[in-house]
Each structure stands twice: as structure tokens, then as C-alpha cells.
Design an enzyme around this catalytic site. Structure first.
Site, PDB file in Angstrom:
ATOM      1  N   GLY A  14      -7.186  46.362 -17.471  1.00  0.00           N
ATOM      2  CA  GLY A  14      -5.848  46.648 -16.959  1.00  0.00           C
ATOM      3  C   GLY A  14      -4.737  46.180 -17.850  1.00  0.00           C
ATOM      4  O   GLY A  14      -3.575  46.560 -17.662  1.00  0.00           O
ATOM      5  N   LEU A  15      -5.024  45.322 -18.830  1.00  0.00           N
ATOM      6  CA  LEU A  15      -4.083  44.912 -19.882  1.00  0.00           C
ATOM      7  C   LEU A  15      -2.826  44.241 -19.341  1.00  0.00           C
ATOM      8  O   LEU A  15      -1.786  44.256 -20.004  1.00  0.00           O
ATOM      9  CB  LEU A  15      -3.662  46.120 -20.731  1.00  0.00           C
ATOM     10  CG  LEU A  15      -4.781  47.037 -21.247  1.00  0.00           C
ATOM     11  CD1 LEU A  15      -4.193  48.176 -22.044  1.00  0.00           C
ATOM     12  CD2 LEU A  15      -5.771  46.255 -22.082  1.00  0.00           C
ATOM     13  N   CYS A  16      -2.882  43.659 -18.156  1.00  0.00           N
ATOM     14  CA  CYS A  16      -1.692  43.030 -17.554  1.00  0.00           C
ATOM     15  C   CYS A  16      -0.536  44.020 -17.475  1.00  0.00           C
ATOM     16  O   CYS A  16       0.625  43.660 -17.678  1.00  0.00           O
ATOM     17  CB  CYS A  16      -1.269  41.784 -18.329  1.00  0.00           C
ATOM     18  SG  CYS A  16      -2.419  40.407 -18.182  1.00  0.00           S
ATOM     19  N   SER A  17      -0.871  45.282 -17.198  1.00  0.00           N
ATOM     20  CA  SER A  17       0.150  46.328 -17.076  1.00  0.00           C
ATOM     21  C   SER A  17      -0.105  47.128 -15.803  1.00  0.00           C
ATOM     22  O   SER A  17      -0.498  48.290 -15.855  1.00  0.00           O
ATOM     23  CB  SER A  17       0.122  47.256 -18.302  1.00  0.00           C
ATOM     24  OG  SER A  17       1.106  48.262 -18.207  1.00  0.00           O
TER      25      SER A  17
END
Length: 820
Positions: A387-390
């Protein structure tokens, strides 16, 4: 120095990287945005500095301490020059990381009278989104909403308080999309209230020059990460426009080095430092060794790479090369290997050095991230997945609705936990990102890696692969076609059903059809799940699955004045009793652990409708690992081959009672499969020919024909309207072994034992005598009455996944083939 002449590539870069980044030898490094690496030259210079120069705590008056203080002032100034930030307009505060800078901004607004509103762009990093938790009101906005704001349509124009913070990113760290740095100026000029702007430049500033002196640049706060630019040190900076520094006047906490005087004995008083903002905000001893390293990093970066313009040009070339290479990859059947999420078409802002994508098989199935990472690790391919902190970027890109994300969370998806594909959609992406030390070899080797392991040059034909795990069907001598006449799910156990609209694909899970019997009503006193057998009015509670709104809506069709209620499709923890206090209850005599809803208004609705004190509870897929239920259905003795053959092709004789089953006959072993709140099996099926035969028997004795709804089946099968083949006889389902619906195969688990619940009119909630009275005469075996069949979905075992077996669905109207 890396050469990018003519947007091309210098082969000497390979040798350069081997010298400066030896840890990357024989590796494919495409995770610059996640963890930039320090060069050998930088670490050698830093080591030499620390072993030859003595630095001390800058708060002391000693020579080593003053040397540290001088270095801090010098590096602060040089960094501001690096970002083209005028010292007359901005001050730079050293922080632990970019997130710490965001928290410092929040601290400045925390004591704003009346609180503050918060608007954040959907591409923001999680660290910026977290600010919303302390805002009076918050909203996530997209590009179009920002444009409206700049035209004077304030998203908070009818909402107090009057102070607003607007946060956005200069470059999405998920897909590289860039956003205008002028947004801050446009929003401030168009707003009639006080608006402050926070710009996250961490991703953008890593490979592109940030010009804070530009006339269109007007951000009040800017956060960056130095390690993303230089690889070392692990340090962040917050740049604050001096015109808004008064926001920090209400800051209560103070630490060592930020005050000129503190009185604590007999009186409590202190005087803050006031000459500069950074003196007031940099609490305690600064990480002076890291700041010294930052100064060395500036020197090393310039000597190795020249300027940020060179780095930007170099990484843009590599990004274009990778994007084009992935876009052109095709399986042998012509399908694309990659689903790209980075838009690399020419634009005024350009695209950052990030390429996000997912992989698909030749049959259109998603390749799981876990499978990709397993191969990447052993091949020394370093990329970021997940999720890439996005959260906003992932939700928008993968078209994940809020209820779907919460549903995935309820099913076990967590940040940092391996998750692949849930409900037919990927839950994360693969991100390749470039930095100054990236090379053309990284791109070409990565493309070779994708070709070798994920490009299927000679895939089997779709039909062959789908049939790989299908049984040999149609043993009646000719192809007999049925179709799905109706699909119904019963979200709340024993309540009304939701008819799946024609043409809608419906997901099939291991526990049964999606959304079938996830909820139940529990008696407040006994904890027993309510049933129509005792409370026939439950049939009047009619559910609707509203996927657009993400809710289960329930309407009571009885005579009282009740309206409707809704519950989220996701297992929203805020509406459920804490999981540490699960409700012990019983379904069909079996103990289960479910979570009840806290809302008194919600539970009162059901209690008033049924006239019994009850609460709504949920038993999500998997049972939360607390009390997973298993299938109870099994083949009955009357379904054994010899008897089934005698009973086909028609129903039971009218004049001769059915012979009792012999105790000596063996029953088929129980098939172990998970269920939710269904009585016996994942899926219940009925055959219209059998319903017709039953109605004929009912009407022969002067009764009224029953409807298919009485049997509360999930799937109703009947003759295809265009079928010219012979019709399957009534009750022939007793001898069916498997059925194929569209591309999905189901195993029959045994006949369904019936009780008086089939006599409840599903439209009026009234009890009748039929069809149980006639069933007891025509479908009784060993004292038990059976009608319809239990079945489960067979998970396919195929060499290559396809969309059909990765996300199994069925729909009304699909053709059905029977293996009997």
C-alpha cells in the site's frame, strides 16, 4: 559524474556505481523512493571527519561545542540555498524526519481558538492524513475539488472554525504524478478565511530541484527528508514561512536549548528564546553529528552528480525506459503483462521517477504480490510492494471503495502483512523508483526478470485451461443444458433474501456466496440466534445490498410504522462491541462467537419489528479465527447409486411408500468445508422441475402451489429457455455429482433436510401447512424429509491462474451442465 547527454546514458555509470555503491553489486535496485543508499564517498568523508575533528554539544561554550554550533548554522544556510529558500522569507528547523515536521505543524495549530479545518489531497502520505484526527472538520479532496477551491468554492465555506490547513504533495510517492506547486498560492488567494498550506516535498525533492524562491511558490510549511536526497543522514527538515511563525506562539512545551530562563522553585515561569524560530522549536540537543553529515552530503552529492537538474534528467530517462518496456510486454496470446498505474504521457509538470504497476497472467488473473516478492528476493531485485503508505492513492488507483477496504481489514488484511488479491482486486502495487545512482542496467535487468518469470510466451488456450480441473460431465448420453434461474443471498440469517440482479456477477467464496448469512439476530437473554421457525415475521425484514453507499439496508414490510436501518458492509469496529468481549451465542445448537452492534437505535428497530428483545450480530468470513463453523451436510442413504438409479427419472411413486434406508448401508463421509451462519452447508440449490412436481402433488389434493422462495435456496436451476434437449426429471438432483455453472464447478454434498420453516410465506410472514404436508408424503426417508441439495464451490487446481478461478463468480442466466 553521471552523464545524461541527449537524455541518453553513459556506460561508465556501471563502473561508477560499482565503486560508489558496492552494496548494490549484482543487484537490481529500484527502491530509491523507499530507501536511498549513501555513497561510499559520503561515508568515507563522514568517517574521516568524525575521526579527525572533535564535535561537542552545541549548547556548551567549549571549542568543540562552538564548532558544532557553527557547523549547524552553516549547514542550515546551505540547505536553504539548496532549496532556493530565501532566509528573509523562511526558517529551517531540523527534525527527526518528514513526519516529525508534519507533527510540528500540527502542534502549531493545536491551540488555534476554535480549532481548525483540515483539507488534504487524496495523494497524501499517511503521515499527512493523520493530522485530520485533531482537526475540527476534515475532508479528502481530489484535483477537481482543488480547482474549485481556487475558483472560490471553499470546501469549508459553511463550516466553523475560520482557520484551515491545506496539505498536498508535490509528487505522489505511489505513482510519481506531480501536482502544481502553485496550488498553495491559488488556494490562499481564493479563500475568504485564513488558510495555511503544508507541502510534502519529500518525494519530489529526492530527485528534482525545489525552487522555493519562485513567484508562484507560496507554501507556508514544507517538509523534506534528507536521506531521500543524499542517502545519509537520517534527518528531516521543516521549512516555515516567517510570516506565519506566530502560529507557534501558543506552543506550550519547551525543551533544553529553547528557553533563556526557567524558574521552577517556589514559582513557575520561563522565557523562551525569541531571536529565531528554529531556536524556539529545536528542543534538546540537536543531532549535531547528523547535521555535520548533512553538510558533507551536500559536498559529496555535488561532486558525484553535479546538480539536481542532472539527477532529474537522468532519472526521467530511466523512468521512460522502464515504463515503455513494461507497457510493451505481451503474453503469447497478446494480453498485456503489466497493468500500469503511472501516466507517463507528456505534461507540463512531467512525471516523477516512479513506475507503479501490477502483473497479470495470460488469462487475465492478477499475480499476487507475495508470489512476485518471493521471486524478486531470490533474484536480488529490490522493489517496494504493498500500500506504500498511500491509502488515498491506492484506493483511487485500484478502485477500492471504503467498504471494500474495511471488508479486507475484517478479513485479515493488515499493513505489513502479506496480502495478495482479495475479492478479485489487488490490495497493493509494485513500485519501481529511481535515484541518482540508478542505472540503465537496473532497468534492462528488471525487464529481463519480468520476461523470464511472468511473461507466458505460449500459454494454453483459455478453454483448455479452464477445463483442466472440471469433471467429465453429461453422463446421461446427451448434452443436457440447464441455466441459473435465480440467485438469492440472505445477509441476515432467517430474514428476507436479496435477489441478485440479472447480469450481475456474484462472487463465490469458500464459505458460500458473498454476503450470505454474515449477520444474525440474537436473543438478548439466551444468546440464541433467532429463526423463522419461531419468529415468522423475520421474513418481513427485507435486506438490500447497496454497494454504491457501502451499506446493508433493511426495510420492515410489516404493518407498523418502522422505517429502515442501515449497517456498513464493512465490519466497522466503531459500531461493534470490542472484540475482546465477543458475544457467546448459539446457531442451530452450535456455539459461536460473534460481534454484536452497539447501536441501541439499530437493535431497537429489530426488537420492535419482531416483538422480541434482540441484537444484531456479525459473523464475518473466517469467523475471526474464534469459532469457525464447518459444513454439516452429507450424502443421505437414499442418494446412493443403486437407489438413485431406481428413483430416476421421475419422482417417487404415488401409491407405494418410499422404502426405509437400511442401517447397514454406509453413508458418504462428511465433506469438511467452512460455513458462516448457514444451517448445514455453504450453498443450497433447488431444481425447478422438482418444485413443479411437488406443486402437482399439492394441487392434486386441493392445496395451493408453493413458490421457490419457500425453500430459501441460494441458487435455483431450471431448463434453458432456448434448450431443445430433453428435460432433467424431477428430483434428479438426488443423483447429481457435480454441476458446472458458467466457468465454476460445484460438488453436491447431499440432500437438504426440511422443517416447518418451508411453510412460512416469505411475503406475508404467515404460517401455512404446505408444502411440508405434501413433502412428508412424497419425500420422506427414514422419518426425515428432504428437498433440494447442498453444495460447495470446488476451488480449481490449474497450472496458470485465470480471472475466472482467481475471482470466481456466477450470474443469473448462465448455462449449467450436470454430472450425474
Amino acid at each position: 559524474m553521471i552523464s545524461d547527454a541527449d537524455c541518453g546514458y553513459n556506460v561508465a555509470v556501471d563502473e561508477f556505481r560499482d565503486r560508489q555503491f558496492p552494496m548494490l553489486k549484482d543487484s537490481i535496485y529500484l527502491d530509491h523512493a523507499g530507501s536511498t543508499l549513501p555513497s561510499k564517498a559520503l561515508m568515507d568523508a563522514f568517517s574521516s571527519e568524525l575521526t579527525s575533528v572533535l564535535y561537542g554539544n552545541p549548547h556548551s561554550g567549549s571549542l568543540p561545542s562552538q564548532l558544532s554550533a557553527d557547523q549547524i548554522d552553516d549547514v542550515r544556510l546551505r540547505l536553504m540555498e539548496f532549496f532556493n529558500a530565501d532566509t528573509e522569507d523562511y526558517d529551517l528547523i531540523f527534525v527527526a524526519n518528514a513526519t516529525a515536521g508534519v507533527k510540528m505543524v500540527l502542534e502549531s495549530l493545536r491551540h488555534t481558538p476554535g480549532g481548525f479545518n483540515y483539507a488534504y489531497h487524496q495523494a497524501c502520505h499517511t503521515s499527512l492524513i493523520g493530522v485530520r484526527e485533531e482537526a475540527a472538520h476534515s475532508i479528502c479532496i481530489n484535483n477537481a475539488q482543488v480547482q474549485k477551491w481556487m475558483k472560490g468554492i471553499d470546501p469549508f465555506q459553511h463550516t466553523a472554525p475560520s482557520t484551515t490547513l491545506f496539505s498536498y504533495t508535490a509528487q505522489s510517492h505511489m505513482n510519481g504524478q506531480r501536482y502544481p506547486l502553485s496550488w498553495a498560492k491559488g488556494v490562499k488567494q481564493a479563500s475568504h478565511s485564513t488558510v495555511y498550506t503544508l507541502l510534502d516535498a519529500a518525494s519530489f525533492g529526492a530527485t528534482s530541484p525545489l525552487d522555493m524562491s519562485h513567484s508562484e511558490f507560496a507554501a507556508d510549511f514544507v517538509v523534506l527528508s534528507l536521506y531521500k536526497i543524499f542517502g545519509f543522514p537520517d534527518l528531516g527538515v521543516l521549512l516555515v514561512r516567517k510570516s506565519v511563525q506566530s502560529l507557534f506562539d501558543q506552543r506550550k512545551y519547551f525543551g533544553g536549548g529553547t528557553v533563556d530562563m526557567v524558574v521552577c522553585v517556589k514559582e513557575q515561569w520561563h522565557a523562551r528564546k525569541s531571536s529565531t524560530l528554529h531556536q524556539r522549536l529545536e528542543d534538546g540537543t540537536l543531532p549535531f553529528h547528523n547535521i555535520v553529515a548533512a553538510g558533507i552530503a551536500l559536498n559529496t552529492h555535488a561532486s558525484l552528480f553535479g546538480s539536481m537538474h542532472v539527477v532529474s534528467k537522468h532519472t526521467a530517462y530511466l523512468t521512460h525506459r522502464l515504463h515503455t518496456g513494461l507497457e510493451n510486454l505481451r503474453h503469447g496470446n497478446g494480453r498485456q503483462v503489466c497493468k500500469l498505474y503511472t501516466d507517463h504521457s507528456p505534461s507540463e509538470l512531467g512525471t516523477g521517477p516512479v513506475v507503479s504497476f501490477n502483473l497479470k497472467s495470460c488469462l487475465g488473473a492478477w499475480i499476487g504480490l507475495m508470489e512476485f516478492e518471493k521471486l524478486a528476493i531470490i533474484q536480488k531485485v529490490h522493489v517496494r510492494t504493498g500500500g506504500l503508505c498511500s491509502p488515498g492513492g491506492i484506493a483511487t488507483t485500484l478502485e477500492l471503495e471504503p467498504w471494500e477496504m474495511k471488508k479486507n481489514f475484517s478479513a485479515g488484511m493488515r499493513c505489513g502483512v502479506d496480502s495478495d488479491v482479495m475479492n478479485g482486486k489487488p490490495v497493493g502495487v509494485i513500485r519501481a523508483s529511481f535515484g541518482a545512482m540508478s542505472t540503465k542496467a537496473d532497468v534492462d535487468n528488471f525487464l529481463d526478470f519480468i520476461r523470464e518469470f511472468f511473461l507466458e510466451a505460449s500459454p494454453p488456450q483459455l478453454q483448455e485451461d479452464v477445463q483442466e480441473n472440471l469433471p467429465i460431465l453429461d453422463t446421461l448420453g446427451e448434452r443436457t443444458l440447464l441455466c441459473v434461474k435465480a440467485i438469492t443471498v440472505y445477509p441476515i440469517k432467517s430474514c428476507g433474501g436479496f435477489a441478485v440482479p440479472s447480469g450481475m456477477d456474484w462472487n463465490v467464496r469458500a464459505e458460500g456466496l458473498a454476503w450470505d448469512r454474515e449477520w444474525c439476530l440474537l436473543h438478548r437473554g439466551s444468546g440464541q440466534a433467532l429463526s423463522q421457525k419461531r419468529y415468522p415475521r423475520m421474513a418481513l425484514l427485507q435486506p438490500t445490498l447497496d454497494f454504491d453507499a457501502g451499506v446493508l439496508r433493511i426495510i420492515y414490510t410489516g404493518s407498523n410504522s418502522l422505517q429502515s436501518v442501515s449497517v456498513p458492509l464493512s465490519a466497522d469496529p466503531s459500531q461493534l462491541e470490542p472484540s475482546v468481549q465477543p458475544t457467546k451465542s448459539r446457531v442451530c445448537g452450535e456455539a459461536i462467537t460473534a460481534q454484536t452492534y452497539k447501536s441501541e437505535a439499530l437493535n431497537s428497530f429489530f426488537s420492535e419489528a419482531l416483538g422480541v428483545p434482540c441484537v444484531l450480530a456479525r459473523f464475518p468470513p473466517g469467523g475471526r479465527g474464534l469459532s469457525c463453523r464447518l459444513n454439516k451436510a452429507k450424502m443421505q442413504k437414499h442418494q446412493q447409486a443403486d437407489k438413485a438409479q431406481r428413483l430416476l427419472p421421475g419422482s417417487f411413486p404415488d401409491d407405494v411408500p418410499s422404502p426405509p434406508d437400511s442401517d447397514s448401508e454406509l453413508q458418504q463421509p462428511l465433506v469438511q468445508t467452512k460455513i458462516l451462519l448457514a444451517n448445514e452447508s455453504p450453498i443450497l440449490m433447488i431444481h425447478t422441475a422438482s418444485v413443479d412436481a411437488l406443486n402437482e402433488a399439492i394441487q392434486q389434493h386441493g392445496g395451493l402451489a408453493t413458490t421457490t422462495a419457500s425453500f430459501r435456496a441460494n441458487i435455483v436451476l431450471g431448463d434453458s429457455s432456448d434448450s431443445q434437449q430433453r428435460r432433467l426429471h424431477a428430483y434428479s438432483e438426488d443423483a447429481w455429482h457435480k454441476v458446472r455453472i458458467g466457468m465454476q464447478t460445484f460438488s453436491l454434498l447431499g440432500a437438504c433436510r426440511r422443517c416447518q420453516m418451508v411453510c412460512v410465506d416469505q411475503e406475508t410472514g404467515e404460517r401455512k401447512t404446505e408444502p411440508l404436508a405434501t413433502l412428508s408424503k412424497t419425500r420422506r426417508f427414514n422419518g426425515k424429509i428432504y428437498f433440494g441439495a447442498h453444495m460447495k464451490h470446488d476451488a480449481p487446481i490449474v497450472s496458470r491462474p485465470s480471472r475466472e478461478n482467481q475471482h470466481p463468480t456466477i450470474r443469473v442466466g448462465e448455462q449449467v451442465i450436470v454430472d450425474s
